[in-house]
Write a protein that holds these residues in place. Structure first.
Motif, PDB file in Angstrom:
ATOM      1  N   ASN A 152      66.525  68.647  34.164  1.00  0.00           N
ATOM      2  CA  ASN A 152      65.835  68.139  32.973  1.00  0.00           C
ATOM      3  C   ASN A 152      66.233  66.686  32.692  1.00  0.00           C
ATOM      4  N   ASN A 190      64.823  64.055  34.957  1.00  0.00           N
ATOM      5  CA  ASN A 190      63.387  63.814  34.791  1.00  0.00           C
ATOM      6  C   ASN A 190      63.024  63.353  33.382  1.00  0.00           C
ATOM      7  N   THR A 219      60.156  61.063  33.596  1.00  0.00           N
ATOM      8  CA  THR A 219      59.053  61.465  34.469  1.00  0.00           C
ATOM      9  C   THR A 219      57.813  61.763  33.642  1.00  0.00           C
ATOM     10  N   PHE A 271      56.449  65.453  32.535  1.00  0.00           N
ATOM     11  CA  PHE A 271      57.407  66.506  32.911  1.00  0.00           C
ATOM     12  C   PHE A 271      57.646  67.438  31.737  1.00  0.00           C
ATOM     13  N   LYS A 272      57.802  68.741  32.060  1.00  0.00           N
ATOM     14  CA  LYS A 272      58.065  69.753  31.050  1.00  0.00           C
ATOM     15  C   LYS A 272      59.453  70.349  31.256  1.00  0.00           C
ATOM     16  N   GLN A 273      60.192  70.422  30.164  1.00  0.00           N
ATOM     17  CA  GLN A 273      61.566  70.926  30.174  1.00  0.00           C
ATOM     18  C   GLN A 273      61.625  72.376  30.663  1.00  0.00           C
ATOM     19  N   GLY A 333      54.677  66.232  25.024  1.00  0.00           N
ATOM     20  CA  GLY A 333      55.589  65.107  25.155  1.00  0.00           C
ATOM     21  C   GLY A 333      55.136  63.940  24.302  1.00  0.00           C
ATOM     22  N   ASP A 349      50.150  64.440  34.450  1.00  0.00           N
ATOM     23  CA  ASP A 349      50.421  63.024  34.716  1.00  0.00           C
ATOM     24  C   ASP A 349      49.099  62.274  34.828  1.00  0.00           C
ATOM     25  N   ASN A 382      54.801  66.000  40.301  1.00  0.00           N
ATOM     26  CA  ASN A 382      54.136  66.231  39.005  1.00  0.00           C
ATOM     27  C   ASN A 382      52.927  67.155  39.119  1.00  0.00           C
ATOM     28  N   SER A 441      57.938  62.706  29.256  1.00  0.00           N
ATOM     29  CA  SER A 441      58.655  63.977  29.338  1.00  0.00           C
ATOM     30  C   SER A 441      58.962  64.510  27.932  1.00  0.00           C
TER      31      SER A 441
END
Length: 264
Positions: free
Chosen positions: A25, A28, A31, A34-36, A84, A117, A192, A224
């Motif tokens: 996590n 990224n 990023t 990005f998902k936790q 995000g 993304d 991604n 993110s």
């Protein structure tokens, strides 16, 4: 005594994977889209020495049984699909999704993948692609003589651009978003990208802003959803849990040493 050694060992293994998830996590945190992830645990099987409800006398039963646990394991790494934060980039081909939905891209083998993304580019053919050259689906192809600085994408996904110095923009395509009955069931592919699985269910296509889909925001990117502060707190908790389990092993070893020393 030996059981406690193995139980604590499973705890150390579990916390090691927890730390691995947290470190992924944190790595990224910048990023796009990005998902936790969160490690989830469950206890292992139990050895039943005495069942509750076992007859104690002719008229009574034991109210509480006796079970001994065998440790812990990581059951899943849950993906947290919260929104995000948005970052204004000013880049003409950047698109963020606010709400539910994914973009669809075509992979090199012809299969589809899905992504949050929206950092797209325009290739030599005037086609919108992602950073690895994968085509956005439905295809968005900018006509010859387009002026990239005039590219405009509405909240409902309509793509317009001026051509050959014209004053009136020309609509060149319509973005589509895709959502899933169980989006956390998607499989991570890296880059991604996500892949459909039996757990995620089939994709449901829709126009941005309609039928439960999110809206598109032009010249923005979704960053993110990882919170650095929360991840650092979780790392401290995981580190302490790892230490507690290592202390349990040391304590069990000391007790075994004491038992062995009785013979002397």
């Amino acid at each position: 005594m030996v059981r406690s050694l193995w139980n604590a060992a499973t705890g150390m293994n579990g916390q090691q994977m927890n730390i691995d998830t947290i470190s992924n996590n944190l790595s990224n945190v910048n990023t796009t889209g990005f998902k936790q992830h969160r490690a989830e645990f469950e206890d292992l099987m139990y050895q039943t020495v005495k069942k509750s409800g076992t007859p104690a006398t002719e008229d009574t039963v034991t109210p509480v049984g006796l079970q001994q646990g065998t440790g812990v394991k990581v059951a899943a790494t849950q993906r947290i699909m919260t929104q995000g934060s948005l970052q204004a980039t000013g880049v003409d081909t950047d698109i963020a999704i606010v709400g539910d939905g994914f973009f669809r891209v075509e992979q090199y083998d012809g299969s589809w993948a899905y992504t949050r993304d929206g950092s797209f580019k325009v290739d030599s053919n005037g086609q919108m692609v992602n950073a690895n050259g994968l085509r956005l689906i439905p295809e968005i192809i900018l006509p010859e003589g387009f002026q990239l600085e005039t590219l405009a994408i509405s909240n409902d996904g309509r793509v317009n651009v001026r051509v050959n110095g014209g004053l009136e923009p020309v609509e060149v395509g319509q973005l589509e978003l895709y959502r899933f009955p169980n989006e956390v069931g998607l499989e991570n592919l890296g880059d991604n990208l996500y892949k459909v699985t039996n757990a995620s269910g089939a994709p449901i296509a829709g126009r941005p802003g309609f039928e439960g889909m999110g809206v598109t925001k032009h010249k923005f990117l979704e960053m993110s959803n990882v919170s650095v502060v929360n991840e650092m707190v979780q790392m401290i908790v995981a580190q302490r849990a790892y230490e507690f389990n290592s202390k349990a092993i040391q304590t069990s070893d000391t007790m075994l040493q004491t038992a062995v020393g009785i013979k002397r």
